[in-house]
Write a protein that holds these residues in place. Structure first.
Motif, PDB file in Angstrom:
ATOM      1  N   PHE A 177       0.832  -1.199   0.000  1.00  0.00           N
ATOM      2  CA  PHE A 177       0.000   0.000   0.000  1.00  0.00           C
ATOM      3  C   PHE A 177       0.870   1.255   0.000  1.00  0.00           C
ATOM      4  O   PHE A 177       0.618   2.196  -0.749  1.00  0.00           O
ATOM      5  CB  PHE A 177      -0.940  -0.012   1.203  1.00  0.00           C
ATOM      6  CG  PHE A 177      -1.791   1.214   1.298  1.00  0.00           C
ATOM      7  CD1 PHE A 177      -2.832   1.423   0.400  1.00  0.00           C
ATOM      8  CD2 PHE A 177      -1.553   2.179   2.266  1.00  0.00           C
ATOM      9  CE1 PHE A 177      -3.614   2.556   0.486  1.00  0.00           C
ATOM     10  CE2 PHE A 177      -2.327   3.314   2.345  1.00  0.00           C
ATOM     11  CZ  PHE A 177      -3.360   3.509   1.448  1.00  0.00           C
ATOM     12  N   LEU A 178       1.904   1.252   0.836  1.00  0.00           N
ATOM     13  CA  LEU A 178       2.816   2.397   0.863  1.00  0.00           C
ATOM     14  C   LEU A 178       3.560   2.535  -0.455  1.00  0.00           C
ATOM     15  O   LEU A 178       3.795   3.646  -0.936  1.00  0.00           O
ATOM     16  CB  LEU A 178       3.800   2.261   2.022  1.00  0.00           C
ATOM     17  CG  LEU A 178       3.198   2.391   3.423  1.00  0.00           C
ATOM     18  CD1 LEU A 178       4.261   2.138   4.477  1.00  0.00           C
ATOM     19  CD2 LEU A 178       2.588   3.765   3.604  1.00  0.00           C
ATOM     20  N   LEU A 179       3.935   1.409  -1.065  1.00  0.00           N
ATOM     21  CA  LEU A 179       4.642   1.456  -2.337  1.00  0.00           C
ATOM     22  C   LEU A 179       3.759   2.036  -3.439  1.00  0.00           C
ATOM     23  O   LEU A 179       4.216   2.877  -4.231  1.00  0.00           O
ATOM     24  CB  LEU A 179       5.113   0.047  -2.725  1.00  0.00           C
ATOM     25  CG  LEU A 179       5.913  -0.078  -4.014  1.00  0.00           C
ATOM     26  CD1 LEU A 179       7.231   0.673  -3.884  1.00  0.00           C
ATOM     27  CD2 LEU A 179       6.152  -1.526  -4.347  1.00  0.00           C
ATOM     28  N   THR A 180       2.508   1.642  -3.488  1.00  0.00           N
ATOM     29  CA  THR A 180       1.604   2.194  -4.510  1.00  0.00           C
ATOM     30  C   THR A 180       1.353   3.677  -4.268  1.00  0.00           C
ATOM     31  O   THR A 180       1.262   4.448  -5.223  1.00  0.00           O
ATOM     32  CB  THR A 180       0.269   1.436  -4.530  1.00  0.00           C
ATOM     33  OG1 THR A 180      -0.291   1.448  -3.213  1.00  0.00           O
ATOM     34  CG2 THR A 180       0.456   0.004  -4.981  1.00  0.00           C
ATOM     35  N   ALA A 181       1.266   4.075  -3.004  1.00  0.00           N
ATOM     36  CA  ALA A 181       1.098   5.501  -2.711  1.00  0.00           C
ATOM     37  C   ALA A 181       2.329   6.280  -3.158  1.00  0.00           C
ATOM     38  O   ALA A 181       2.226   7.386  -3.738  1.00  0.00           O
ATOM     39  CB  ALA A 181       0.848   5.709  -1.226  1.00  0.00           C
ATOM     40  N   PHE A 182       3.518   5.733  -2.934  1.00  0.00           N
ATOM     41  CA  PHE A 182       4.755   6.387  -3.358  1.00  0.00           C
ATOM     42  C   PHE A 182       4.825   6.489  -4.884  1.00  0.00           C
ATOM     43  O   PHE A 182       5.199   7.538  -5.422  1.00  0.00           O
ATOM     44  CB  PHE A 182       5.964   5.608  -2.814  1.00  0.00           C
ATOM     45  CG  PHE A 182       7.276   6.122  -3.304  1.00  0.00           C
ATOM     46  CD1 PHE A 182       7.803   7.302  -2.805  1.00  0.00           C
ATOM     47  CD2 PHE A 182       7.985   5.434  -4.275  1.00  0.00           C
ATOM     48  CE1 PHE A 182       9.011   7.786  -3.259  1.00  0.00           C
ATOM     49  CE2 PHE A 182       9.188   5.910  -4.733  1.00  0.00           C
ATOM     50  CZ  PHE A 182       9.709   7.087  -4.233  1.00  0.00           C
ATOM     51  N   THR A 231       2.325   6.529  -6.987  1.00  0.00           N
ATOM     52  CA  THR A 231       1.324   7.508  -7.424  1.00  0.00           C
ATOM     53  C   THR A 231       1.850   8.934  -7.240  1.00  0.00           C
ATOM     54  O   THR A 231       1.702   9.781  -8.136  1.00  0.00           O
ATOM     55  CB  THR A 231       0.018   7.316  -6.634  1.00  0.00           C
ATOM     56  OG1 THR A 231      -0.416   5.969  -6.783  1.00  0.00           O
ATOM     57  CG2 THR A 231      -1.058   8.257  -7.107  1.00  0.00           C
ATOM     58  N   ALA A 232       2.453   9.206  -6.099  1.00  0.00           N
ATOM     59  CA  ALA A 232       2.998  10.550  -5.846  1.00  0.00           C
ATOM     60  C   ALA A 232       4.145  10.866  -6.811  1.00  0.00           C
ATOM     61  O   ALA A 232       4.244  11.988  -7.325  1.00  0.00           O
ATOM     62  CB  ALA A 232       3.476  10.651  -4.401  1.00  0.00           C
ATOM     63  N   LEU A 233       5.002   9.891  -7.072  1.00  0.00           N
ATOM     64  CA  LEU A 233       6.112  10.108  -7.991  1.00  0.00           C
ATOM     65  C   LEU A 233       5.606  10.363  -9.412  1.00  0.00           C
ATOM     66  O   LEU A 233       6.127  11.242 -10.120  1.00  0.00           O
ATOM     67  CB  LEU A 233       7.044   8.890  -7.962  1.00  0.00           C
ATOM     68  CG  LEU A 233       8.340   8.996  -8.753  1.00  0.00           C
ATOM     69  CD1 LEU A 233       9.214  10.101  -8.165  1.00  0.00           C
ATOM     70  CD2 LEU A 233       9.070   7.670  -8.750  1.00  0.00           C
ATOM     71  N   THR A 234       4.563   9.636  -9.820  1.00  0.00           N
ATOM     72  CA  THR A 234       3.973   9.850 -11.149  1.00  0.00           C
ATOM     73  C   THR A 234       3.393  11.257 -11.256  1.00  0.00           C
ATOM     74  O   THR A 234       3.574  11.936 -12.280  1.00  0.00           O
ATOM     75  CB  THR A 234       2.873   8.803 -11.409  1.00  0.00           C
ATOM     76  OG1 THR A 234       3.429   7.509 -11.252  1.00  0.00           O
ATOM     77  CG2 THR A 234       2.283   8.939 -12.784  1.00  0.00           C
ATOM     78  N   ALA A 235       2.708  11.713 -10.222  1.00  0.00           N
ATOM     79  CA  ALA A 235       2.149  13.070 -10.235  1.00  0.00           C
ATOM     80  C   ALA A 235       3.269  14.110 -10.311  1.00  0.00           C
ATOM     81  O   ALA A 235       3.153  15.110 -11.041  1.00  0.00           O
ATOM     82  CB  ALA A 235       1.297  13.294  -8.999  1.00  0.00           C
ATOM     83  N   LEU A 236       4.359  13.912  -9.597  1.00  0.00           N
ATOM     84  CA  LEU A 236       5.490  14.844  -9.627  1.00  0.00           C
ATOM     85  C   LEU A 236       6.114  14.905 -11.018  1.00  0.00           C
ATOM     86  O   LEU A 236       6.380  15.997 -11.537  1.00  0.00           O
ATOM     87  CB  LEU A 236       6.538  14.438  -8.584  1.00  0.00           C
ATOM     88  CG  LEU A 236       7.815  15.271  -8.569  1.00  0.00           C
ATOM     89  CD1 LEU A 236       7.511  16.694  -8.099  1.00  0.00           C
ATOM     90  CD2 LEU A 236       8.871  14.635  -7.709  1.00  0.00           C
ATOM     91  N   ILE A 237       6.333  13.742 -11.621  1.00  0.00           N
ATOM     92  CA  ILE A 237       6.934  13.715 -12.958  1.00  0.00           C
ATOM     93  C   ILE A 237       6.013  14.393 -13.967  1.00  0.00           C
ATOM     94  O   ILE A 237       6.459  15.160 -14.831  1.00  0.00           O
ATOM     95  CB  ILE A 237       7.258  12.259 -13.363  1.00  0.00           C
ATOM     96  CG1 ILE A 237       8.413  11.729 -12.503  1.00  0.00           C
ATOM     97  CG2 ILE A 237       7.608  12.154 -14.837  1.00  0.00           C
ATOM     98  CD1 ILE A 237       8.692  10.261 -12.665  1.00  0.00           C
ATOM     99  N   THR A 238       4.704  14.147 -13.860  1.00  0.00           N
ATOM    100  CA  THR A 238       3.742  14.790 -14.759  1.00  0.00           C
ATOM    101  C   THR A 238       3.791  16.311 -14.618  1.00  0.00           C
ATOM    102  O   THR A 238       3.800  17.043 -15.616  1.00  0.00           O
ATOM    103  CB  THR A 238       2.325  14.270 -14.464  1.00  0.00           C
ATOM    104  OG1 THR A 238       2.319  12.853 -14.556  1.00  0.00           O
ATOM    105  CG2 THR A 238       1.308  14.848 -15.416  1.00  0.00           C
ATOM    106  N   GLN A 239       3.846  16.800 -13.405  1.00  0.00           N
ATOM    107  CA  GLN A 239       3.908  18.250 -13.183  1.00  0.00           C
ATOM    108  C   GLN A 239       5.210  18.840 -13.707  1.00  0.00           C
ATOM    109  O   GLN A 239       5.226  19.947 -14.269  1.00  0.00           O
ATOM    110  CB  GLN A 239       3.731  18.561 -11.700  1.00  0.00           C
ATOM    111  CG  GLN A 239       2.324  18.316 -11.204  1.00  0.00           C
ATOM    112  CD  GLN A 239       2.188  18.559  -9.708  1.00  0.00           C
ATOM    113  OE1 GLN A 239       3.157  18.854  -9.037  1.00  0.00           O
ATOM    114  NE2 GLN A 239       0.966  18.422  -9.211  1.00  0.00           N
ATOM    115  N   LEU A 240       6.320  18.110 -13.560  1.00  0.00           N
ATOM    116  CA  LEU A 240       7.602  18.602 -14.083  1.00  0.00           C
ATOM    117  C   LEU A 240       7.581  18.668 -15.610  1.00  0.00           C
ATOM    118  O   LEU A 240       8.120  19.613 -16.200  1.00  0.00           O
ATOM    119  CB  LEU A 240       8.751  17.716 -13.587  1.00  0.00           C
ATOM    120  CG  LEU A 240       9.102  17.849 -12.102  1.00  0.00           C
ATOM    121  CD1 LEU A 240      10.202  16.864 -11.735  1.00  0.00           C
ATOM    122  CD2 LEU A 240       9.538  19.268 -11.793  1.00  0.00           C
TER     123      LEU A 240
END
Length: 155
Positions: A97-102, A104-113
């Motif tokens: 669960f923590l890995l999927t949350a991480f 997801t957050a990393l994907t959102a960061l890369i998308t914003q960059l």
């Protein structure tokens, strides 16, 4: 005619024959004859004097020792393994669960960059295209006035 007989039956009634069944005796099963076995050693004779003065003589007998019983654990190993497997699975699920949350957050960061880079680069390209006044130096050619003859450029 219908006078009672000494057995309280009417004179015209017949008595049916009575069959008596005797059980057959059960024959005992034939077992192998017992062969007396001599002990390896003759036990010692013991004498005991009772409080009233009588003497009792006999062989000393050892008390019967029960066979050792294999001790069973309080909880079976299978139950322990299932419980440990459940605990491990729960720990893995929490980690997943923590890995999927991480992720997801990393994907959102890369998308914003990527969006930020596209906006900045697009803005820089737009500034370069639409600002012709900032260009100085070099040669400027007006192609509309040029004449092409026999693959030679005369400008």
């Amino acid at each position: 005619m219908n006078e009672p007989t000494p057995y309280r039956r009417s004179a015209g009634q017949e008595v049916a024959a009575v069959e008596v069944h005797h059980p057959a005796p059960i024959t005992p099963a034939h077992t192998a004859p017992l062969v007396p076995v001599q002990p390896v050693t003759i036990p010692a004779v013991a004498s005991v004097v009772l409080p009233d003065g009588r003497v009792v003589t006999g062989y000393a007998m050892e008390p019967a020792k029960p066979e050792p019983v294999a001790t069973k654990p309080a909880v079976s190993r299978t139950a322990v393994n299932i419980a440990l497997g459940g605990i491990g699975f729960g720990a893995v699920c929490g980690g997943l669960f923590l890995l999927t949350a991480f992720i997801t957050a990393l994907t959102a960061l890369i998308t914003q960059l990527i969006i930020l880079a596209a906006v900045i680069f697009g803005g820089w390209v737009a500034v370069q295209v639409f600002s012709a006044s900032g260009h100085s130096g070099g040669n400027t050619f007006n192609i509309r006035k040029a004449v092409f003859k026999r693959n030679h450029f005369n400008g």
